[in-house]
Design an enzyme around this catalytic site. Structure first.
Site, PDB file in Angstrom:
ATOM      1  N   ASP A  95      13.616  21.506 -77.278  1.00  0.00           N
ATOM      2  CA  ASP A  95      14.548  22.553 -76.887  1.00  0.00           C
ATOM      3  C   ASP A  95      14.119  23.806 -77.642  1.00  0.00           C
ATOM      4  OD1 ASP A  95      16.527  24.093 -75.821  1.00  0.00           O
ATOM      5  OD2 ASP A  95      18.159  22.705 -76.236  1.00  0.00           O
TER       6      ASP A  95
HETATM    7  C1  BGC Z   1      19.079  25.444 -74.131  1.00  0.00           C
HETATM    8  C2  BGC Z   1      18.236  24.772 -73.073  1.00  0.00           C
HETATM    9  C3  BGC Z   1      17.449  25.812 -72.316  1.00  0.00           C
HETATM   10  C4  BGC Z   1      16.608  26.614 -73.306  1.00  0.00           C
HETATM   11  C5  BGC Z   1      15.801  27.703 -72.661  1.00  0.00           C
HETATM   12  C6  BGC Z   1      18.258  26.353 -75.009  1.00  0.00           C
HETATM   13  O1  BGC Z   1      19.071  27.091 -75.863  1.00  0.00           O
HETATM   14  O2  BGC Z   1      19.720  24.466 -74.914  1.00  0.00           O
HETATM   15  O3  BGC Z   1      19.040  24.044 -72.188  1.00  0.00           O
HETATM   16  O4  BGC Z   1      16.652  25.200 -71.362  1.00  0.00           O
HETATM   17  O5  BGC Z   1      17.480  27.237 -74.249  1.00  0.00           O
HETATM   18  O6  BGC Z   1      16.628  28.700 -72.158  1.00  0.00           O
END
Ligand code: BGC
Length: 844
Positions: free
Chosen positions: A258
């Site tokens: 993530d």
């Molecule tokens: C989120 C993800 C997301 C990523 C990119 C993160 O903060 O938890 O779900 O895909 O950001 O935007």
């Protein structure tokens, strides 16, 4: 109880991680011929292991390896149009905003979800995206989970099947899907640092089971979550990423972190996190190369991950990028919104007659709530509203706003106006729900209730017009103290860009509200077994309720929900014939098929969801009273019948035996319950498992919720971990934690000032609130990761040192460097009072 997982975790902590198997061959044909990983130097392999910026992998031009794009998201493609250097919610390429996951899952319709997936895949291709970061499939442990709108269900079977359908759809277009967030990212509070403490049986049966199922669709990627699991960061967790995901489940795609989740890049590579996102401008390369050179990380790990990233790049679609059929996708979004709308109650007022005059009440009629806030935010290609749709149909309308769309404050004047409109009309349709600030990534909801203004509005309108229909827009369960007053209640959830028109379709019966709840609506949060432990402490959340999430708790403990899991009415009636099973006795590895005839006895077409639950009566282990093990959705014209067959495989009867480390079917009697919802069983069919386990180390009498430490310890198979202390500070400390010091407070202000607020896309400061919270809860190491190389780890170490009592002047130097890195200033960040009292140089 001996737990192999906890032993593996301990071994990891003791520095003896298992070496992952070599990567298996990619399962789909590569689009591009790329070099074999062996042709790349170590440095080139390492380069593949982290992003080039926020949304792209890094190219290796020397070998013809190009960069590919990964972007959100789950219900629409958010291709950032401004810069890829940083996160920007407000500048995206327009794309179809489909209904969010909660709405799609409520359709219980895999074909529909797959169709939406296909459209997402088409748009991803058109927008030059190789991997769409979705579906999100964490279990809805608590109704206040801030991201529940982005997740599918409280049940792993619904979650897993819907996610698999979405993956099949997306990937049918030659682009990748990415299951997220693996694993146990079930809350937003403290998501970057919290340690989820869960026993292995609960993990396997509830939190991991959906992911395991979704892997049957062969997603190209899985995203490792921010949080820790049982003490180990998910990104650094070899048990989770290598033992379970790859070795036991056979996943051969890419594990991506993530965004900003990685703590220790070398440990993450060793654990199986192939790709770190976003890019860190070489910081990660230095760490990985250093670890390889010092012998802390074996080269094979780097090679295995680089090979997987190469395979991903090779799969990227090439050629011309077609435009996507925006109107066709809008029509699909409209159909999907109606299919996911749940008719909670109806005294026959719905569908409405076209002759009736309508009081349309609620500002959501012109400013719809149609998606949640955060990374999943889509810039829609167009936006339908219920007001315009009704007007375009020539309905005689009295419209009253009833509340401000982005506001939770009370306003009696708006209610008085609404009452006046309701008095004059044959029927009143009240659009109520949660304002955008209530449902935001990064923040859990504070309460189950709607804003008081919305409750007052419903009550006031119901008092003057008995034919009041309430249509709710929200991404998760809400309390309804007025539940018995309206003539009908529609749960529209967040219906995407066509939700406004879909609501009108449903109101007039042009479309059926075909949804069934994929989550329970409790009367109050005190009826949620997890409630006393949610969201836990900043550094630890204990899952003491074990398996007893949602209906698993309600049915076991006899707690009546407001609306049960699986509930939903329609506009027609169905008769269910007798149900039969193809065998009454089965061995431990065998399946059984339940069949029944379903007849549409009404006068319009409609759909029905046959839900099959299992009640384990063997008494071998403690189990929830009822667990969903199969379902089928059928659509029938009036007067037509069909035979529905639902197959239950061996897993339908099995529990996860932690000591034996395997799925085990107990011997004895099970009731198969054929039901309309988790609370409405129509037929009960006993079956006998003849050869199965009849003993278990876990006594079936254990109370469902491990309230005392001894019971929780037994379930965990070891001690309850002690949460990390706030002090001494470390890279793991959050900005909020260090702000209790003068130097840390200064750092926080400098940082916040540097953050782009962007346009407030959702009104009432929703984006700003999310950012404030994200900054406060961000660990210092996360800042390093998310700064795109601007903030170096060593600078943070100097700051930490000063915060822990080292030289303040060093800390101030670090602060200055950090401020420069973020393009921010220290001057003016020092609050006046403090400036006059003492200089920050004097203290920490
Ligand atoms: C989120 C993800 C997301 C990523 C990119 C993160 O903060 O938890 O779900 O895909 O950001 O935007």
């Amino acid at each position: 109880m001996r737990s192999p997982r906890r032993e593996a975790v301990r071994a990891h902590r003791n520095g003896a991680p298992p070496v992952p198997e070599p990567a298996r061959a990619a399962r789909s044909e590569p689009m591009t011929q790329l070099p074999d990983v062996d042709e790349l130097t170590l440095e080139q392999r390492v380069r593949l292991l982290s992003g080039g910026d926020f949304w792209h992998t890094r190219p290796v031009p020397e070998h013809g390896v190009s960069a590919v794009t990964l972007t959100d998201g789950p219900h629409g493609i958010r291709a950032q149009s401004s810069t890829s250097e940083r996160f920007d919610l407000s500048h995206n390429e327009p794309a179809t905003c489909f209904p969010t996951a909660v709405t799609l899952a409520s359709s219980w319709d895999e074909e529909l979800v797959e169709e939406v997936g296909r459209a997402l895949g088409t748009e991803a291709r058109a927008l030059g995206v190789t991997v769409a970061l979705g579906p999100g499939m964490n279990i809805k442990r608590h109704p206040l989970g801030g991201r529940n709108f982005e997740y599918l269900s409280e049940d792993p079977l619904v979650s897993g099947r819907m996610a698999a359908a979405m993956v099949r759809g997306i990937q049918s277009r030659g682009v990748g899907a990415c299951l997220k967030h693996f694993a146990v990212n079930n809350q937003e509070s403290h998501r970057f640092v919290v340690d989820a403490v869960v026993d292995e049986r609960t993990l396997r049966e509830l939190y991991l089971a959906g992911f395991e199922h979704a892997l049957t669709a062969r997603p190209w990627a899985v995203m490792a979550a921010y949080n820790r699991l049982d003490g180990v960061h998910c990104t650094d967790n070899p048990w989770l990423l290598s033992t379970v995901l790859r070795d036991q489940w056979g996943f051969d795609g890419v594990v991506v972190s993530d965004w900003g989740a990685v703590e220790d890049r070398a440990a993450a590579v060793r654990a199986g996190t192939d790709l770190e996102m976003p890019g860190t401008a070489g910081e990660s390369d230095r760490e990985v190369l250093g670890a390889v050179r010092s012998g802390r990380l074996e080269r094979e790990h780097v090679t295995a991950s680089a090979r997987r990233v190469l395979e991903l790049v090779a799969r990227a679609p090439g050629g011309e990028q077609d435009r996507f059929p925006a109107e066709r996708h809008h029509a699909l979004a409209r159909r999907a919104a109606a299919e996911g709308t749940v008719l909670l109650t109806n005294d026959g007022t719905l569908p409405l007659s076209r002759q009736h005059t309508v009081a349309l009440i609620g500002a959501f009629a012109e400013s719809p709530r149609y998606q949640g806030n955060g990374s999943s935010l889509v810039t829609p290609t167009r936006l339908d509203t219920a007001l315009e749709e009704l007007r375009s149909r020539g309905v005689t309308l009295h419209y009253a706003r009833g509340y401000e769309p982005g506001d939770s404050g009370r306003n009696p004047a708006l209610i008085a106006e609404a009452v006046e409109a309701a008095r004059q009309a044959d029927v009143a349709v009240v659009l109520a729900g949660l304002p955008p600030t209530h449902e935001t990534e990064g923040v859990d909801r504070q309460e189950l209730g709607l804003p008081a203004q919305h409750d007052d509005l419903v009550n006031a309108v119901c008092a003057v017009n008995p034919r009041t229909v309430v249509a709710l827009s929200n991404g998760g369960p809400v309390a309804m103290p007025w539940v018995d007053r309206p003539a009908a209640i529609l749960e529209c959830y967040l219906g995407g860009q066509a939700g406004g028109a879909a609501l009108v379709d449903v109101l007039y019966g042009d479309a059926e509200p075909a949804g069934r709840l994929a989550e329970s609506f409790p009367v109050a949060v005190s009826d949620v077994a997890a409630n006393p432990f949610f969201p836990g402490q900043p550094h630890q959340v204990e899952h003491r309720e074990g398996l007893f999430v949602g209906y698993r708790h309600h049915t076991t403990s006899g707690v009546r929900p407001l609306f049960p899991f699986g509930h939903g009415l329609g506009y027609t009636t169905f008769a269910w014939g007798e149900a039969t099973v193809d065998r009454q006795r089965l061995g431990a590895g065998e399946s059984v098929t339940v069949s029944l005839e379903v007849t549409n006895t009404g006068d319009r077409a409609g759909s029905e969801v046959v839900q099959v639950y299992v009640h384990d009566r063997t008494g071998v282990v403690l189990r929830p009273r009822r667990e969903l093990r199969g379902f089928a959705k059928v659509r029938l014209d009036p007067g037509r019948s069909t035979t529905v067959g639902v197959e239950l495989g061996p897993r339908a009867f099995a529990y996860y035996d932690v000591e034996r480390a395997e799925w085990t079917v107990p011997r004895g009697t099970f009731d198969i319950e054929v039901a309309r919802s988790g609370a409405e069983v129509v037929h009960t069919l006993p079956v006998e498992v003849t050869e199965g386990a009849h003993t278990s180390p876990e006594p079936p009498t254990t109370p469902p919720v491990a309230l005392d430490d001894a019971a929780f310890r037994r379930r965990l198979g070891g001690p309850v971990p002690t949460p990390r202390a706030v002090r001494p500070f470390s890279r793991e400390s959050t900005v909020g934690e260090i702000s209790s010091t003068v130097l840390g407070g200064l750092f926080a202000r400098v940082l916040r000032r540097a953050m782009p607020v962007g346009e407030d896309v959702l009104g009432e400061g929703a984006a700003t609130g999310m950012l404030d919270r994200a900054v406060a809860e961000m660990p210092l190491r996360g800042l390093v990761r998310l700064s795109g190389g601007r903030l170096r780890g060593e600078v943070v170490d100097l700051l930490v040192d000063a915060l822990n009592g080292g030289r303040v002047s060093t800390g101030m130097r670090a602060l200055r460097t950090a401020a420069e890195a973020f393009g921010s200033r220290i001057a003016g960040a020092v609050p006046l009072r403090r400036q006059t009292r003492k200089s920050p140089e004097d203290t920490h």
